[in-house]
Design a protein around this motif. Structure first.
Motif, PDB file in Angstrom:
ATOM      1  N   LYS A  85     112.768 -55.336 -25.808  1.00 50.48           N
ATOM      2  CA  LYS A  85     112.730 -54.530 -24.582  1.00 50.48           C
ATOM      3  C   LYS A  85     111.418 -54.711 -23.822  1.00 50.48           C
ATOM      4  CE  LYS A  85     116.048 -50.977 -25.820  1.00 50.48           C
ATOM      5  NZ  LYS A  85     116.269 -49.553 -26.097  1.00 50.48           N
ATOM      6  N   LYS A  86     110.417 -55.290 -24.462  1.00 49.67           N
ATOM      7  CA  LYS A  86     109.159 -55.574 -23.784  1.00 49.67           C
ATOM      8  C   LYS A  86     109.249 -56.849 -22.948  1.00 49.67           C
ATOM      9  CE  LYS A  86     106.399 -53.359 -27.369  1.00 49.67           C
ATOM     10  NZ  LYS A  86     105.437 -53.587 -28.464  1.00 49.67           N
ATOM     11  N   PRO A  88     110.319 -59.258 -20.026  1.00 53.81           N
ATOM     12  CA  PRO A  88     110.651 -58.996 -18.611  1.00 53.81           C
ATOM     13  C   PRO A  88     112.137 -59.199 -18.294  1.00 53.81           C
ATOM     14  CG  PRO A  88     108.965 -60.728 -18.816  1.00 53.81           C
ATOM     15  CD  PRO A  88     109.318 -60.289 -20.180  1.00 53.81           C
ATOM     16  N   HIS A  89     112.823 -60.039 -19.068  1.00 54.51           N
ATOM     17  CA  HIS A  89     114.248 -60.255 -18.813  1.00 54.51           C
ATOM     18  C   HIS A  89     115.091 -59.013 -19.140  1.00 54.51           C
ATOM     19  CE1 HIS A  89     113.594 -64.400 -17.883  1.00 54.51           C
ATOM     20  NE2 HIS A  89     113.110 -64.687 -19.095  1.00 54.51           N
ATOM     21  N   TYR A  90     114.535 -58.124 -19.945  1.00 60.56           N
ATOM     22  CA  TYR A  90     115.269 -56.897 -20.309  1.00 60.56           C
ATOM     23  C   TYR A  90     115.615 -56.102 -19.050  1.00 60.56           C
ATOM     24  CZ  TYR A  90     116.295 -52.255 -22.103  1.00 60.56           C
ATOM     25  OH  TYR A  90     116.908 -51.049 -22.360  1.00 60.56           O
ATOM     26  N   TRP A  91     114.737 -56.110 -18.097  1.00 60.75           N
ATOM     27  CA  TRP A  91     114.963 -55.300 -16.883  1.00 60.75           C
ATOM     28  C   TRP A  91     116.012 -55.919 -15.979  1.00 60.75           C
ATOM     29  CZ3 TRP A  91     113.294 -50.802 -17.880  1.00 60.75           C
ATOM     30  CH2 TRP A  91     112.216 -50.644 -18.737  1.00 60.75           C
ATOM     31  N   ASP A  92     116.456 -57.137 -16.308  1.00 68.44           N
ATOM     32  CA  ASP A  92     117.527 -57.785 -15.536  1.00 68.44           C
ATOM     33  C   ASP A  92     118.911 -57.429 -16.079  1.00 68.44           C
ATOM     34  OD1 ASP A  92     115.613 -59.038 -13.989  1.00 68.44           O
ATOM     35  OD2 ASP A  92     115.622 -60.865 -15.206  1.00 68.44           O
TER      36      ASP A  92
END
Length: 93
Positions: A85-86, A88-92
């Motif tokens: 979850k850290k 940056p692709h998690y926010w996509d």
């Protein structure tokens, strides 16, 4: 390059979330089985002398050991998920 990174991230994320789901299902099943074994062990009909009573203790101990292992696996998977979850692709998602 970014596309491949994203694709690999999604693959890892799905894999871990599926493993967590399977683990939680197994934990629930083991807890239910342990509950049934606990009820049998608390029964006044258990004499603690016969071989069937001894096998009941062994089954309980084995189930408890398996539950502890699954709980440990679940904790490790959640640690991995927290690390993912850290990314940056998690926010996509």
């Amino acid at each position: 390059d970014s596309y491949l990174e994203k694709k690999e991230f999604y693959k890892c994320f799905r894999k871990i979330t599926k493993r967590i789901t399977r683990c939680e299902s197994m934990i629930e099943q083991l807890e239910n089985e342990l509950g049934g074994l606990t009820g049998q062990l608390e029964s006044p009909t258990v004499s603690y002398e016969g071989p069937e009573d001894y096998s009941l203790f062994l089954r309980y101990a084995n189930q408890k050991k398996e539950l502890d292992a699954k709980m440990h696996e679940w904790e490790q998977l959640h640690t991995e998920l927290t690390e993912l979850k850290k990314n940056p692709h998690y926010w996509d998602l």
